[in-house]
Design a protein around this motif. Structure first.
Motif, short mmCIF file in Angstrom:
data_model
loop_
_atom_site.label_atom_id
_atom_site.label_comp_id
_atom_site.label_asym_id
_atom_site.label_seq_id
_atom_site.Cartn_x
_atom_site.Cartn_y
_atom_site.Cartn_z
N CYS A 217 0.83 -1.20 0.00
CA CYS A 217 0.00 0.00 0.00
C CYS A 217 0.88 1.26 0.00
O CYS A 217 0.55 2.25 -0.67
CB CYS A 217 -0.90 0.00 1.23
SG CYS A 217 -2.18 1.27 1.22
N GLU A 218 1.97 1.21 0.74
CA GLU A 218 2.87 2.39 0.79
C GLU A 218 3.48 2.70 -0.57
O GLU A 218 3.65 3.86 -0.95
CB GLU A 218 3.97 2.17 1.82
CG GLU A 218 3.50 2.22 3.28
CD GLU A 218 2.77 0.97 3.71
OE1 GLU A 218 2.12 0.98 4.75
OE2 GLU A 218 2.85 -0.03 2.94
N GLU A 219 3.79 1.64 -1.36
CA GLU A 219 4.33 1.85 -2.70
C GLU A 219 3.30 2.49 -3.62
O GLU A 219 3.63 3.32 -4.48
CB GLU A 219 4.84 0.52 -3.28
CG GLU A 219 6.10 0.00 -2.58
CD GLU A 219 6.48 -1.38 -3.09
OE1 GLU A 219 5.63 -2.05 -3.73
OE2 GLU A 219 7.62 -1.79 -2.84
N ARG A 220 2.03 2.12 -3.42
CA ARG A 220 0.98 2.75 -4.24
C ARG A 220 0.83 4.23 -3.86
O ARG A 220 0.55 5.06 -4.74
CB ARG A 220 -0.35 2.00 -4.06
CG ARG A 220 -0.34 0.61 -4.68
CD ARG A 220 -1.73 0.04 -4.84
NE ARG A 220 -2.39 -0.17 -3.57
CZ ARG A 220 -2.32 -1.30 -2.87
NH1 ARG A 220 -1.55 -2.31 -3.29
NH2 ARG A 220 -2.94 -1.42 -1.71
N LEU A 221 1.01 4.55 -2.60
CA LEU A 221 0.92 5.94 -2.20
C LEU A 221 2.01 6.76 -2.86
O LEU A 221 1.81 7.92 -3.23
CB LEU A 221 1.01 6.06 -0.68
CG LEU A 221 -0.22 5.65 0.12
CD1 LEU A 221 0.04 5.75 1.61
CD2 LEU A 221 -1.42 6.53 -0.25
N LEU A 222 3.20 6.18 -3.01
CA LEU A 222 4.29 6.92 -3.64
C LEU A 222 4.01 7.18 -5.11
O LEU A 222 4.59 8.08 -5.73
CB LEU A 222 5.59 6.13 -3.50
CG LEU A 222 6.13 5.98 -2.05
CD1 LEU A 222 7.37 5.08 -2.04
CD2 LEU A 222 6.44 7.35 -1.48
N ASP A 223 3.12 6.38 -5.71
CA ASP A 223 2.77 6.53 -7.14
C ASP A 223 1.81 7.69 -7.37
O ASP A 223 1.63 8.11 -8.51
CB ASP A 223 2.14 5.23 -7.66
CG ASP A 223 2.11 5.19 -9.17
OD1 ASP A 223 2.94 5.87 -9.81
OD2 ASP A 223 1.24 4.49 -9.73
N LEU A 224 1.18 8.22 -6.33
CA LEU A 224 0.20 9.30 -6.49
C LEU A 224 0.86 10.60 -6.91
O LEU A 224 1.99 10.89 -6.55
CB LEU A 224 -0.60 9.48 -5.20
CG LEU A 224 -1.45 8.28 -4.76
CD1 LEU A 224 -2.13 8.57 -3.44
CD2 LEU A 224 -2.50 7.97 -5.82
#
Length: 447
Positions: free
Chosen positions: A440-447
């Motif tokens: 989930c943290e990696e997806r947040l970095l994609d924002l």
């Protein structure tokens, strides 16, 4: 010497009797009747006539003529009447003999003469024995049909005559015109064949490109299967996976095994990533018998993303086609049809009157990546989702804004109480694949 009027009455009576006998005897009684008997006129006394044989009264003409003249005039009138009747009977007998002869000839021909044809036409195939119907209207109708038959046969002969005209008998200018027409038709045919060959070539090229894309997807699937067989990439957790739908087709999709109960409110949340243009397609759809658009989230063509409930539409202010991961949440309640739209934890829009007081029907089919036109099928490739999705969860209530924010920023893990995102609840079909998901943290970095 002149007789008295009274003495002449018996004579008149005898004459009337002779005429009434139909010509079988004469007024004088000198000839024999066909039966061999004779009729003799004798004078009877006046009292005998009145006593035993009453006679009809003879009309008198006011005494203008003497009685003897009146009798002569009466006799002449009677003779004229008899002669006229004989002439009429004679002419009728001649006609009867003529018709009888014709009928005998027709019957003797055994159906081969023209009269036999007429009998067949007039009798509609029945054996009428030469008798015509007595109803004049029926006779006229039969004659009309016969005339129409003859007219049709004549027209058929004319067509055959025209068709039998040889090509060589045509004038030169007409032959030249026909040759020009044939040449034009041949050129048009060759042009059409060339167009069809070009279309065939283009279709072959498009088919080859589509086949290459399909082979690429299948190769990726085979690699994934190989990895699963080696046991190197088992999911760390039942919910740490994503569904990949790489092609816009009508056969790649995921299916949720569980169905929905009757709902008066819901919240749907999911992570998705897509860069498809125009429109990302349909991330999910829920169809029930009698209503294929019970719940649908779709971005089709250049239209904004839309939420459909019971085929009613609300446009959502979401923008998710930039190829990055985004967290989407949608809430709805049947009370006044209130809805909310969240993107990456932030509420971007709200509205009402979306299918108000309509409960979500139970027992339907929930599909990922395709829009259903019938329950569980009849997909349209132009409405298909292209991209990846994960963490698809459904609750039977409206989540609070802070709960949605916590899910979006990865500070809490809250699986759906109606539909949770777990591996054994999601099947994939047609080349859609499951892959381990980034944290989930990696997806947040994609924002």
């Amino acid at each position: 010497s002149p007789r008295s009027p009274a003495g002449m009455l018996p004579v008149v009576a005898g004459l009337l009797l002779a005429v009434a006998a139909g010509g079988r005897g004469s007024a004088t009684g000198d000839q024999e009747s066909p039966a061999g008997s004779r009729f003799v006129c004798t004078s009877l006394p006046l009292d005998a006539a009145s006593a035993g044989c009453p006679l009809p009264p003879v009309p008198m003409q006011g005494g203008a003529l003497p009685p003897e003249e009146e009798l002569k005039a009466t006799v002449l009138q009677l003779r004229e009447t008899v002669l006229q009747q004989k002439e009429t009977i004679g002419s009728q007998r001649e006609a009867i003999r003529e018709l009888t002869g014709k009928l005998s000839r027709c019957e003797g021909a055994d159906g081969k003469s023209a009269t036999g044809t007429w009998k067949k036409e007039l009798g509609k195939g029945k054996d009428t024995m030469g008798d015509l119907p007595r109803d004049p209207a029926q006779v006229i109708d039969q004659l009309s049909r016969t005339m129409q038959t003859l007219k049709d046969r004549l027209e058929s002969l004319e067509h055959q005559l025209r068709a039998n005209v040889s090509y060589a008998a045509l004038p030169n200018d007409l032959r030249e015109m026909l040759q020009r027409r044939l040449g034009d038709l041949e050129r048009q045919l060759l042009s059409k064949v060339a167009e069809l060959e070009d279309e065939k070539s283009l279709l072959h090229n498009e088919t080859s490109a589509h086949r290459q894309k399909t082979e690429t997807a299948l190769n990726a699937l085979l690699e994934r299967v190989s990895e699963l067989e080696k046991g190197n990439s088992a999911f760390k957790s039942p919910d740490e996976f994503k569904v990949s739908l790489p092609l816009r087709t009508n056969y790649l999709y995921g299916k949720i095994k569980k169905t929905l109960p009757e709902l008066y409110a819901f919240t749907v949340c999911l992570w998705l990533r897509s860069s498809a243009s125009p429109g990302i397609g349909t991330p999910f759809s829920y169809a029930v018998p009698g209503q294929a658009n019970e719940i649908v989230l779709i971005e089709w063509g250049n239209n904004p993303i839309e939420l459909l409930i019971n085929d009613k539409v609300a446009q959502l202010p979401l923008f998710i086609s930039d190829g990055k991961w985004h967290h989407i949440c949608i809430t709805w309640t049947t009370r006044d049809g209130m809805w909310e739209a969240f993107q990456d934890g932030e509420k971007l829009g709200t509205g009402e009157n979306l299918a108000p007081w309509h409960p979500i029907k139970p027992g339907g089919v929930l599909i990922l990546g395709q829009e259903q036109d019938t329950v569980g099928g009849r997909f349209d490739a132009t409405q298909a989702f292209v991209g990846e999705m994960s963490q698809f969860n459904i609750w039977d209530r409206v989540l609070k804004a802070e709960d949605i924010m916590n899910i979006a920023n990865c500070s809490t893990n809250m699986p759906g109480n109606i539909i949770p995102w777990v591996d054994n609840n999601v099947d994939v079909f047609g080349g859609a694949t499951k892959w381990p998901v980034e944290t989930c943290e990696e997806r947040l970095l994609d924002l």
